[in-house]
Write an enzyme that holds these catalytic residues in place. Structure first.
Site, PDB file in Angstrom:
ATOM      1  N   ASP A  83       0.855  -1.192   0.000  1.00  0.00           N
ATOM      2  CA  ASP A  83       0.000   0.000   0.000  1.00  0.00           C
ATOM      3  C   ASP A  83       0.895   1.247   0.000  1.00  0.00           C
ATOM      4  O   ASP A  83       1.792   1.370   0.845  1.00  0.00           O
ATOM      5  CB  ASP A  83      -0.870  -0.049   1.270  1.00  0.00           C
ATOM      6  CG  ASP A  83      -1.976   0.977   1.267  1.00  0.00           C
ATOM      7  OD1 ASP A  83      -2.417   1.384   0.179  1.00  0.00           O
ATOM      8  OD2 ASP A  83      -2.422   1.368   2.378  1.00  0.00           O
ATOM      9  N   ALA A 216     -11.430   5.085   2.248  1.00  0.00           N
ATOM     10  CA  ALA A 216     -12.851   4.745   2.151  1.00  0.00           C
ATOM     11  C   ALA A 216     -13.475   4.287   3.469  1.00  0.00           C
ATOM     12  O   ALA A 216     -14.506   3.620   3.464  1.00  0.00           O
ATOM     13  CB  ALA A 216     -13.032   3.688   1.078  1.00  0.00           C
ATOM     14  N   ASP A 259      -8.732   1.074   6.318  1.00  0.00           N
ATOM     15  CA  ASP A 259      -7.805   0.919   7.436  1.00  0.00           C
ATOM     16  C   ASP A 259      -8.398   1.549   8.704  1.00  0.00           C
ATOM     17  O   ASP A 259      -8.557   0.893   9.729  1.00  0.00           O
ATOM     18  CB  ASP A 259      -6.462   1.575   7.082  1.00  0.00           C
ATOM     19  CG  ASP A 259      -5.401   1.316   8.128  1.00  0.00           C
ATOM     20  OD1 ASP A 259      -5.682   0.573   9.088  1.00  0.00           O
ATOM     21  OD2 ASP A 259      -4.287   1.842   8.019  1.00  0.00           O
TER      22      ASP A 259
HETATM   23  P1  13P Z   1      -8.887   5.030   5.485  1.00  0.00           P
HETATM   24  O1  13P Z   1      -7.995   5.875   6.327  1.00  0.00           O
HETATM   25  O2  13P Z   1     -10.116   5.786   5.054  1.00  0.00           O
HETATM   26  O3  13P Z   1      -9.248   3.724   6.124  1.00  0.00           O
HETATM   27  O4  13P Z   1      -8.097   4.685   4.124  1.00  0.00           O
HETATM   28  C1  13P Z   1      -7.181   3.629   4.098  1.00  0.00           C
HETATM   29  C2  13P Z   1      -6.380   3.611   2.841  1.00  0.00           C
HETATM   30  O5  13P Z   1      -6.667   4.260   1.862  1.00  0.00           O
HETATM   31  C3  13P Z   1      -5.202   2.742   2.813  1.00  0.00           C
HETATM   32  O6  13P Z   1      -4.469   2.886   1.646  1.00  0.00           O
HETATM   33  O1  G3H Z   2      -3.366   4.944   3.599  1.00  0.00           O
HETATM   34  C1  G3H Z   2      -2.638   4.646   4.537  1.00  0.00           C
HETATM   35  C2  G3H Z   2      -2.988   3.524   5.425  1.00  0.00           C
HETATM   36  O2  G3H Z   2      -4.040   3.868   6.294  1.00  0.00           O
HETATM   37  C3  G3H Z   2      -1.776   3.039   6.149  1.00  0.00           C
HETATM   38  O3  G3H Z   2      -1.419   3.896   7.179  1.00  0.00           O
HETATM   39  O4  G3H Z   2       1.001   4.377   6.873  1.00  0.00           O
HETATM   40  O5  G3H Z   2      -0.090   4.543   9.135  1.00  0.00           O
HETATM   41  O6  G3H Z   2       0.317   2.327   8.067  1.00  0.00           O
HETATM   42  P1  G3H Z   2       0.054   3.777   7.857  1.00  0.00           P
HETATM   43 ZN    ZN Z   3      -4.526   4.864   0.830  1.00  0.00          ZN
END
Ligand code: 13P
Ligand code: G3H
Ligand code: ZN
Length: 317
Positions: A83, A216, A259
């Site tokens: 990600d 989302a 997330d």
């Molecule tokens: P949220 O913070 O809305 O859950 O988004 C998560 C996300 O886009 C991870 O890449």
């Molecule tokens: O879009 C980001 C995700 O919520 C991951 O967050 O970089 O704190 O692991 P993080």
């Molecule tokens: Zn993201």
């Protein structure tokens, strides 16, 4: 069964008008809760790890935990996805260590530089059968009091999409239509909407391209209330209404990233457990209720947002 890439998974989701949930993973309980939910719901699954998650758990631990989930749930097609990969080197490292899909996030770069790094990652990843997600547009979210011209600059420009996809060779594209990261997406009183007109225009220009929505989470009020009831201090906050996401998943959105909703559900349960059982000091106690909370919220999302329940069919793996 081993990990799969997201190619067939997202193509099927596009054809059949649902989305695959991409849930962020950081530790064992989160991976277990998400995977058990997908297995019970007969849904394909994307487990995604950010740069921060790899740093927190350690790349080897994270990968081995996901491998355990795959071994225990041979029924579920599971992709392991990076990600927000921030560089070619991070993507390469993930590809070499067994990820089946990577995101290269060049969305903050000038357009031509975004194309360059994304094309480089796609060329490398495809040699190993790894799928690639790019991003075009900025996920800062819509703010009050900004001009139409300013607003245009952070939504994805549909006129750039064909050029970007052709020049980079990405398999899917994350776009900006009003979602944003984190728990504070909209202010009280602010209209919560997504630019479905942009989503439709992109699909018309490049039919068949699987679209990804980041940011989302819906930031369910019940979790915010529970966290605050048991000693937390979260401000009033609003996420993306689930009806909007449900509509998007029936359109060309094939991957939806969540997330924050998992973090909120997990934190609410841990706070509740520690408050209600003040003499407990066995982490297995509060972490098993947290794992159960993850499972429940993921089942809810698969059913009400993704519509990917009962979508595992023969040949999908
Ligand atoms: P949220 O913070 O809305 O859950 O988004 C998560 C996300 O886009 C991870 O890449
Ligand atoms: O879009 C980001 C995700 O919520 C991951 O967050 O970089 O704190 O692991 P993080
Ligand atoms: Zn993201």
């Amino acid at each position: 069964m081993s990990l799969v890439n997201t190619k067939k998974m997202l193509e099927k989701a596009y054809r059949e008008n649902y989305a695959v949930g991409a849930f962020n993973v950081n530790n064992m309980e989160i991976i277990q809760g998400i995977t058990e939910a997908a297995s019970e719901m007969n849904s394909p699954l994307i487990l995604q790890a950010s740069v921060g998650a790899r740093k927190y758990a350690g790349p080897v631990y994270l990968r081995k935990l996901v491998e355990a989930a795959v071994e225990l749930h041979p029924d579920v097609p599971i992709a392991l996805h990076l990600d927000h990969g921030e560089s070619f080197e991070t993507c390469k490292d993930c590809i070499e260590s067994g990820f089946t899909s990577v995101m290269i996030d060049g969305s903050s770069l000038p357009y031509e530089k975004n194309i360059d790094v994304t094309a480089k990652v796609a060329e490398y990843a495809h040699r190993y059968g790894v799928t690639v997600e790019g991003e075009l547009g900025s996920l800062s979210g819509s703010e009050d009091n900004i001009s139409v011209e300013e607003e245009k600059s952070f939504y994805t420009n549909p006129d750039q999409v064909i050029d970007f996809v052709q020049k980079t060779g990405v398999d899917s594209l994350a776009i900006a239509i009003g979602t944003s990261h984190g728990a504070y997406k909209f202010k009280p009183g602010q209209k919560r909407e997504l630019r479905f007109d942009i989503l439709s225009e992109i699909n018309q220009k490049i039919p068949g391209l699987p679209i990804v929505l980041h940011g989302a989470s819906s930031v369910m009020p019940k979790f915010v209330a529970e966290i605050n009831k048991f000693g937390g201090e979260l401000k009033e906050t609003f996420g993306i209404p689930e009806e909007l996401l449900s509509k998007a998943s029936k359109m060309s959105v094939c991957k939806i990233n969540i997330d924050s909703d998992l973090r909120l559900a997990m934190t609410a349960k841990i706070r509740q457990s520690l408050c209600e059982k003040p003499s407990n000091f066995d982490p297995r106690n509060y972490l098993s209720s947290a794992r159960e909370a993850i499972k429940e919220i993921v089942k809810h999302k698969i059913k009400n947002v993704m519509h990917s329940n009962n979508k595992i069919a023969v040949g999908n793996k």
